[in-house]
Write an enzyme that holds these catalytic residues in place. Structure first.
Site, PDB file in Angstrom:
ATOM      1  N   ILE A   3       0.888  -1.153   0.000  1.00 40.54           N
ATOM      2  CA  ILE A   3       0.000   0.000   0.000  1.00 40.54           C
ATOM      3  C   ILE A   3       0.929   1.207   0.000  1.00 40.54           C
ATOM      4  O   ILE A   3       1.799   1.331   0.871  1.00 40.54           O
ATOM      5  CB  ILE A   3      -0.998   0.009   1.180  1.00 40.54           C
ATOM      6  CG1 ILE A   3      -1.895   1.256   1.109  1.00 40.54           C
ATOM      7  CG2 ILE A   3      -0.309  -0.095   2.535  1.00 40.54           C
ATOM      8  CD1 ILE A   3      -3.155   1.155   1.994  1.00 40.54           C
ATOM      9  N   SER A   4       0.783   2.031  -1.012  1.00 38.23           N
ATOM     10  CA  SER A   4       1.701   3.166  -1.147  1.00 38.23           C
ATOM     11  C   SER A   4       1.547   4.110   0.035  1.00 38.23           C
ATOM     12  O   SER A   4       0.494   4.161   0.676  1.00 38.23           O
ATOM     13  CB  SER A   4       1.408   3.918  -2.450  1.00 38.23           C
ATOM     14  OG  SER A   4       1.428   3.032  -3.548  1.00 38.23           O
TER      15      SER A   4
END
Ligand SMILES: C[S@@+](CC[C@H](N)C(=O)[O-])C[C@H]1O[C@@H](n2cnc3c(N)ncnc32)[C@H](O)[C@@H]1O
Length: 291
Positions: free
Chosen positions: A108-109
């Site tokens: 997840i950025s």
């Protein structure tokens, strides 16, 4: 105890930190701040993820376990500048222990980069958007909140990750069209798109993206560079099979599956080192690349 209020407090603090950054981010985008505050990032993060930095003690990438240490896990979810690793080696390493393996294939950025990319993408309500790399579905949710789920399509190549994203999205927003496929081919049934965003890096922008965006439409994608990072490329399609633009930031993304193999930068259109010119005059340093 970790409560909804704790998560909301951490989200607000994270938003506050991002608001103070200079470039891109929430600036001139009130909708983006509202969407960020409205979407519970914690709903998209798997219960067990790896921290992307090696521990000083054992040199391994630590495992963050929501059940075992809920506060630590939640704090990590809202660290403005840290991604969390959701998959290693295409799922060959199970999330049950710290690991030495740095072959990160899903994440997840980090919040700051998610916000910065959406700032540059600048999606408008009702536009047709194609996202490459659904990942956890968090960015997809922000797009759905802004644009409306009906016109957002998101493509993820990994079936397991796509299933997790679909479940999380169902719980939080109206679900956009989710496709399990190779996003390098775009998604022709939804074309033409007003904007395409890739949250996986490419070494070469796929022609399919250019062909599937409308004339004047935008492609935002991390493009591998010789500078130990990806340049965030913002391109506008010319309507004749080409596109042009500039770099708007520096990011660090995992490559699309089909573009993991390194290639010679000269073959990808990059200037050689010798072509960059550095001049310093009256204390003013300038660096120019060939035009
Ligand atoms: C950095 S992660 C995406 C993060 C995501 N936006 C989020 O915040 O949750 C990159 C994702 O791109 C996916 N991916 C890699 N190659 C792909 C391809 N050719 N087509 C579609 N998805 C791809 C990976 O499986 C991974 O989930």
């Amino acid at each position: 105890m970790v409560t909804v209020a704790t998560a909301e407090r951490l989200r607000a603090a994270c938003a506050q930190e991002i608001s103070q950054y200079e470039h891109g981010h929430f600036h001139d985008r009130p909708w983006l701040r509202e969407a960020f505050l409205a979407v519970p990032r914690e709903a998209f993060v798997p219960d067990r993820v790896w921290w992307p930095h090696r521990s000083a003690e054992d040199g391994l990438f630590p495992l963050l376990d929501r059940a075992a240490r809920p506060r630590q896990w939640l704090r990590a979810v809202y660290r403005a500048r840290s991604p969390l690793i959701t998959q290693i080696a295409d799922g060959a390493i199970l999330p049950d222990a710290p690991t030495d393996c740095a072959d990160f294939t899903g994440s997840i950025s980090c919040p700051a980069v998610v916000v910065d990319m959406l700032h540059h993408l600048d999606p408008q309500p009702g536009e047709r958007i194609l996202e490459i790399g659904t990942g956890t579905g968090y960015n997809t949710a922000l797009l759905a909140v802004r644009v409306g789920a009906a016109t957002v399509t998101s493509v993820e190549i990994d079936k397991t990750l796509a299933e997790h994203a679909a479940a999380a999205l169902h719980a939080v927003v109206h679900v956009p069209q989710l496709v399990v496929a190779d996003g390098e081919e775009g998604y022709p049934p939804g074309a033409p798109y007003d904007r395409i965003i890739s949250t996986a890096a490419v070494r070469q922008v796929p022609q399919a993206w250019i062909d599937q965006v409308r004339p004047g439409g935008v492609i935002l994608a991390p493009l591998d560079s010789p500078f130990q990072c990806d340049g965030l490329a913002l391109l506008v399609a010319d309507g004749h099979g080409g596109a042009g633009g500039a770099f708007v930031g520096a990011v660090d993304f995992m490559k699309t599956r089909g573009q993991r193999e390194p290639r010679r930068y000269a073959d990808l259109g990059w200037p050689t080192w010798a072509e960059h010119r550095i001049t310093i005059e009256a204390g003013q340093q300038r660096i120019r690349t060939p035009s």
